[in-house]
Scaffold this active site. Structure first.
Site: not given
Ligand code: 13P
Length: 342
Positions: A50, A83, A225, A266
């Site tokens: 990110s 991300d 997810s 993800n």
């Molecule tokens: P989680 O917080 O469910 O692991 O999701 C991570 C995500 O979608 C990163 O873009």
């Protein structure tokens, strides 16, 4: 092998009918955990960072850590993905740094908080596609808005209020030229997704099926997810943590998504929880320890175990050696041949 295009990895996943986990990283141990799990299961690997991770790690450290992964794991196709890019500039800086895939999240304004309108989303996402595709780099876009805030990014809206509209998804994909579409189906970033095991009313998997019927060739991405497993919550709480009872996305629901066009999944929170639980355990059981390796080694192993379990469940295991990498320059040529998005 060199880092590969995410488009290639997802095209192969579509051919094979499996999904590929995209795991977030902030440091060396997390990259090592993913790469070891990929080697153990012979899986392709999507490593994602990110904006927050890039500033924590520093781009140069991240780049060289990834180059070490490429050198040490030559049998694994590795994607480095941005991300939640908040602007074309963020995506450009990632591409300049060597990322082979970027997400332009135009569902939010550049502040990463305010929900954006459809025309803004189309405009910035298309701009990123033009820039990225020229260099053979993959683009993920997002339509609809997830709940939860991660690394300062997220609208913190009720996830049910901004689900992806299937007809708008068709228009979005056509007008932008994206390679993969992140969909909003009721999930949120972070640990606190659902207050009980989710039903179809709050985790709207049927929306994925509807979108897949309208866009059968589009790779879908499930964000938010993590499954937030009970055993990891219990370990954290047993060793002094204070996580409230919570529920994530059950792995079997993700598998249902994979049967209906989901190719990228993800996962960040599950890795964070595995690491935290392992470190807490060492601190409680061995308060005399002060060598960081005493707790970082079990932390890395705990993340590796969770990543391995997801790689097996998503079906990517055994597929690392299925294909030779297509150079990004060939992808650039491929994109040139595609009809121009309008
Ligand atoms: P989680 O917080 O469910 O692991 O999701 C991570 C995500 O979608 C990163 O873009």
């Amino acid at each position: 092998m060199p880092m590969v295009s995410m488009r290639q990895v997802l095209d192969e996943a579509a051919k094979g009918g499996y999904g590929v986990g995209a795991f977030n990283v902030n440091n060396m141990e997390q990259i090592q955990a993913i790469m070891e799990a990929a080697r153990e299961t012979k899986s392709p690997a999507i490593v994602q960072a990110s904006r927050g991770a890039r500033s924590y790690t520093n781009d140069r450290f991240l780049y060289h850590l990834m180059m070490a992964a490429v050198e040490l794991y030559p049998e694994i196709p590795i994607v480095l993905h941005q991300d939640h890019g908040n602007s074309p500039e963020t995506c450009k800086s990632a591409i300049d740094m060597g990322f082979t895939s970027v997400m332009m999240d135009g569902s939010l304004m550049p502040d990463g908080k305010t929900p954006a309108d459809f025309e803004y989303n189309v405009r910035v996402t298309k701009e990123v596609c033009e820039m990225a595709h020229e260099r053979g780099v993959t683009v993920e876009g997002e339509l609809g808005t997830l709940g939860g805030i991660e690394d300062g990014h997220g609208a913190d809206v009720d996830p049910m209020s901004h689900l992806t509209d299937p007809d708008q998804a068709v228009e979005f994909v056509e007008r932008t030229g994206i390679d993969a579409l992140a969909v909003a189906i009721g999930t949120s970033h972070g640990a606190y997704k659902f207050s009980k095991k989710p039903t179809g009313e709050v985790l709207v998997m049927s929306r994925i099926e509807e979108i897949h019927r309208k866009l059968p060739n589009c790779h879908m991405v499930m964000h938010g997810s993590s499954s937030v497993p009970q055993d990891l919550q219990d370990i954290i709480n047993k060793y002094g943590g204070q996580m409230k009872q919570t529920y994530g996305v059950p792995v079997e629901e993700i598998q249902r998504g994979i049967k209906n066009g989901v190719r990228k999944i993800n996962v960040d929170t599950d890795s964070r929880m595995a690491i935290t639980g392992a470190i807490r355990k060492v601190f409680v059981e061995h308060p005399e320890h002060f060598d960081p390796r005493d707790y970082l080694k079990p932390a890395r192993a705990a993340m590796q175990a969770v990543v391995k379990a997801r790689m097996l469940a998503f079906g990517q295991a055994g597929h690392a050696g299925d294909y030779e990498p297509i150079p990004l320059a060939s992808f650039a040529e491929y994109y040139k041949q595609q009809p121009v998005a309008v």
